[in-house]
Write a protein that holds these residues in place. Structure first.
Motif, mmCIF file in Angstrom:
data_model
loop_
_atom_site.group_PDB
_atom_site.id
_atom_site.type_symbol
_atom_site.label_atom_id
_atom_site.label_comp_id
_atom_site.label_asym_id
_atom_site.label_seq_id
_atom_site.Cartn_x
_atom_site.Cartn_y
_atom_site.Cartn_z
ATOM 1 N N THR A 1 0.781 -1.106 -0.018
ATOM 2 C CA THR A 1 -0.032 0.111 0.018
ATOM 3 C C THR A 1 0.930 1.319 0.165
ATOM 4 O O THR A 1 0.576 2.212 -0.561
ATOM 5 N N VAL A 2 2.039 1.124 0.552
ATOM 6 C CA VAL A 2 3.142 2.296 0.687
ATOM 7 C C VAL A 2 3.345 2.490 -0.891
ATOM 8 O O VAL A 2 3.533 3.797 -1.323
ATOM 9 N N TYR A 3 3.821 1.493 -1.726
ATOM 10 C CA TYR A 3 4.126 1.726 -2.962
ATOM 11 C C TYR A 3 2.739 2.216 -4.089
ATOM 12 O O TYR A 3 2.868 3.067 -4.975
ATOM 13 N N GLY A 4 1.522 1.669 -3.594
ATOM 14 C CA GLY A 4 0.511 2.052 -4.130
ATOM 15 C C GLY A 4 0.100 3.285 -3.992
ATOM 16 O O GLY A 4 -0.361 4.044 -4.773
ATOM 17 N N ILE A 5 0.028 3.814 -2.629
ATOM 18 C CA ILE A 5 -0.271 5.424 -2.431
ATOM 19 C C ILE A 5 0.976 6.244 -3.161
ATOM 20 O O ILE A 5 0.624 7.174 -3.772
ATOM 21 N N GLY A 6 2.156 5.952 -2.924
ATOM 22 C CA GLY A 6 3.407 6.635 -3.845
ATOM 23 C C GLY A 6 2.908 6.726 -5.045
ATOM 24 O O GLY A 6 3.239 7.627 -5.773
ATOM 25 N N ALA A 7 2.600 5.481 -5.959
ATOM 26 C CA ALA A 7 2.109 5.736 -7.230
ATOM 27 C C ALA A 7 1.013 6.572 -7.498
ATOM 28 O O ALA A 7 1.164 7.415 -8.415
ATOM 29 N N ALA A 8 -0.025 6.905 -6.915
ATOM 30 C CA ALA A 8 -1.186 7.712 -7.074
ATOM 31 C C ALA A 8 -0.482 9.051 -6.936
ATOM 32 O O ALA A 8 -1.027 9.931 -7.734
ATOM 33 N N VAL A 9 0.287 9.255 -5.777
ATOM 34 C CA VAL A 9 0.705 10.795 -5.812
ATOM 35 C C VAL A 9 1.564 11.285 -6.743
ATOM 36 O O VAL A 9 1.516 12.074 -7.361
ATOM 37 N N TYR A 10 2.462 10.224 -7.225
ATOM 38 C CA TYR A 10 3.281 10.520 -8.348
ATOM 39 C C TYR A 10 2.661 10.645 -9.505
ATOM 40 O O TYR A 10 2.829 11.705 -10.141
ATOM 41 N N CYS A 11 1.552 10.025 -9.707
ATOM 42 C CA CYS A 11 0.764 10.183 -11.025
ATOM 43 C C CYS A 11 0.040 11.405 -10.843
ATOM 44 O O CYS A 11 -0.015 12.390 -11.797
ATOM 45 N N LEU A 12 -0.669 11.853 -9.671
ATOM 46 C CA LEU A 12 -1.167 13.246 -9.480
ATOM 47 C C LEU A 12 -0.273 14.557 -9.747
ATOM 48 O O LEU A 12 -0.779 15.363 -10.367
#
Lengths: 107, 407
Positions: free
Chosen positions: B251-262
């Motif tokens: 979930t750390v990587y998932g949330i990191g991915a989402a913030v990086y996308c935004l």
């Protein structure tokens, strides 16, 4: 192909010719029927393909399994006696004319 | 292993393309997309000479392998190491590294512990924690979105939901990182992780014991299933270990991915701000787009035909989830991050009987963070160069310096 009708929360209705052997969930996604989210893609994990089956049809479907029953306890919209997960209903000629209602929310 | 590429059965069989790509190298991690494309275009099944394994990178074949668990088994390990030939580095997982019928029983227990009904009870607390975290970060203005948000938020909710003691939680991320590095080949990342693993393993095994888990948490719920006989008391700690292995870092990587996308795609950020109800789908699309879990292996239990070629029994097959999630045969404009995409069917959480059992926790966390961002943040700008974190299985960042302005 089997005719299935989806009725949206705002009473709009959409009738699709669904491929036999696929799930009602997949038929909705394939034919652009909104409101069936299916986050888990049909793996019976998420309860976001919830539908209400029109009363006349409930007894014609395979019964709810224990797994589906547990998932239905977690639906975002209220669980009713005719609640089902559309990923667990297989399209087949015997279901020609099936009508399902889509709840106002899935998550 | 049979690298000849020729079927033993047919007179004229298509040859399996041999590729020199090493999917566990730093160069690959820096930019996997050209290699993903090369593998997809080479054929439905490829052979990777670097590690003597078969590979599938197209959506159809990845999906097929996931959904035939008796032919493509997990009990011989879901990393490169074949448990039939090599001693596993830790006692195998009772769920991830198991096949039916053994898997069916343990999976049923974790499915109940992490069910949609349980998520409903957690929802308000998770949403409130995300709001508090985002308030704190908006007040700070500039910070590093990986430690401060992508790690900070899950650490503020998941260990408590599990029922872990406060002491020693700093072992959690290193342990998970070790587990995901260990699925890879015996390269520097894997060897170093295992050499340093002893204190993290000791912590985790201790926390999995019933006495160390707070009542009402996921961990205590798992142990309760040993009272009713669904699992044995000896199995319960290993099932708790599964949540410690796979429940936090992912979930750390998932949330990191989402913030990086935004942060990279301001048009999508504006759409999310305009309609925060898109938060859940925006997270899901980030999981497709970045595929935080990039790869898993399976082992063939028999000679099997896949994509028109025959793979012998006892071979490792590497599934490229990230490549399948951007396969143009399956996705329109696969390289675009589109928060309104109909993303159902992506394999970022896997597919079939082993599909991520904690996916509802991940989605709840992702939705909570993105909803709070959409409501409270005006703009997200990158204020420094992002730095990649290297792991044999997980794709994500080490550092993402950003500045938030208030909404």
């Amino acid at each position: 192909m089997t005719t299935i009708t989806f009725i949206h929360a705002d009473n709009r209705s959409q009738t699709v010719e669904a491929e036999d052997g696929a799930s009602i969930m997949l038929a909705a996604l394939t034919h652009g029927v909104d409101g069936i989210v299916a986050e888990c893609g049909g793996n019976a994990v998420c309860a976001t393909c919830h539908v209400y089956v029109e009363e006349a049809w409930t007894t014609k479907l395979d019964p709810v399994t224990d797994d589906e029953d547990a998932l239905l306890d977690g639906t975002a919209a209220e669980r009713l006696p005719n609640s089902r997960l559309s990923c667990q209903i297989k399209v087949q000629p015997a279901l020609a004319g099936l009508v399902v209602r889509i709840p106002d929310r899935q998550s | 292993m049979n690298p000849t590429g020729l079927s033993p059965h047919a007179g004229v069989a298509p040859a399996i393309p041999h590729l020199a790509i090493d999917p566990f190298s730093y160069g690959f991690f820096d930019d996997p997309y050209p290699a993903h494309q090369e593998m997809r275009e080479a054929g439905p099944v490829v052979y990777l000479d670097a590690w003597n394994v078969y590979g599938v990178a197209r959506y159809a074949e990845v999906y097929a392998v996931f959904n035939d668990p008796l032919t493509f088994c997990s009990s011989r390990g879901v990393g490169l190491s074949d448990f039939a030939k090599e001693k596993p580095w830790r006692p195998p997982s009772l769920i991830l590294e198991a096949d039916p019928p053994a898997h069916t029983r343990t999976r049923a227990v974790l499915s109940k512990v992490l069910s949609p009904a349980v998520m409903k009870r957690l929802r308000d607390g998770f949403m409130a924690a995300a709001e508090a975290k985002v308030d704190e970060l908006v007040a700070r203005g500039s910070f590093d979105a990986i430690p401060d948000l992508a790690e900070g938020y899950p650490l503020s909710v998941f260990p408590d939901a599990l029922g872990l003691k406060a002491e020693g939680r700093d072992h959690l991320i290193p342990y998970a990182s070790l587990v995901f590095n260990a699925f890879g080949p015996p390269n520097e990342l894997r060897q170093q992780a295992i050499e340093r693993s002893a204190p993290h393993q000791a912590y985790v095994m201790e926390q999995c014991q019933r006495d160390n888990l707070a009542p009402g948490g996921f961990g205590a719920c798992i142990h309760a299933f040993s009272d009713s006989g669904e699992i044995t008391p000896a199995e319960a700690p290993l099932l708790v270990r599964s949540l410690l292995s796979a429940g936090l870092d992912t979930t750390v990587y998932g949330i990191g991915a989402a913030v990086y996308c935004l942060a990279r795609f301001p048009d999508q950020w504006e759409r999310l701000r305009a309609d925060p109800s898109l938060a859940r789908n925006a997270f899901e699309e980030a999981v497709r787009f970045e595929s935080p879990v990039q790869t898993f292996f399976r082992t063939t239990t028999r000679d099997v035909e896949l994509g028109g070629v025959t793979i012998p029994e006892g071979e490792k097959i590497l599934m490229f989830l990230g490549a399948a999630n951007r396969d143009p045969r399956r996705w329109e404009q696969p390289d675009s991050y589109d928060i309104t995409r109909k993303v159902s069917g992506h394999v970022g959480f896997g597919s079939g009987i082993h599909m991520c059992v904690g996916q509802l926790v991940a989605r709840l966390e992702g939705e909570a963070v993105l909803t709070a961002l959409a409501r409270k943040v005006g703009s997200i700008t990158m204020s420094g160069e992002p730095k990649r974190r290297y792991n044999n299985t997980l794709r994500g960042l080490e550092s993402l310096p950003v500045t938030f302005t208030p909404a």
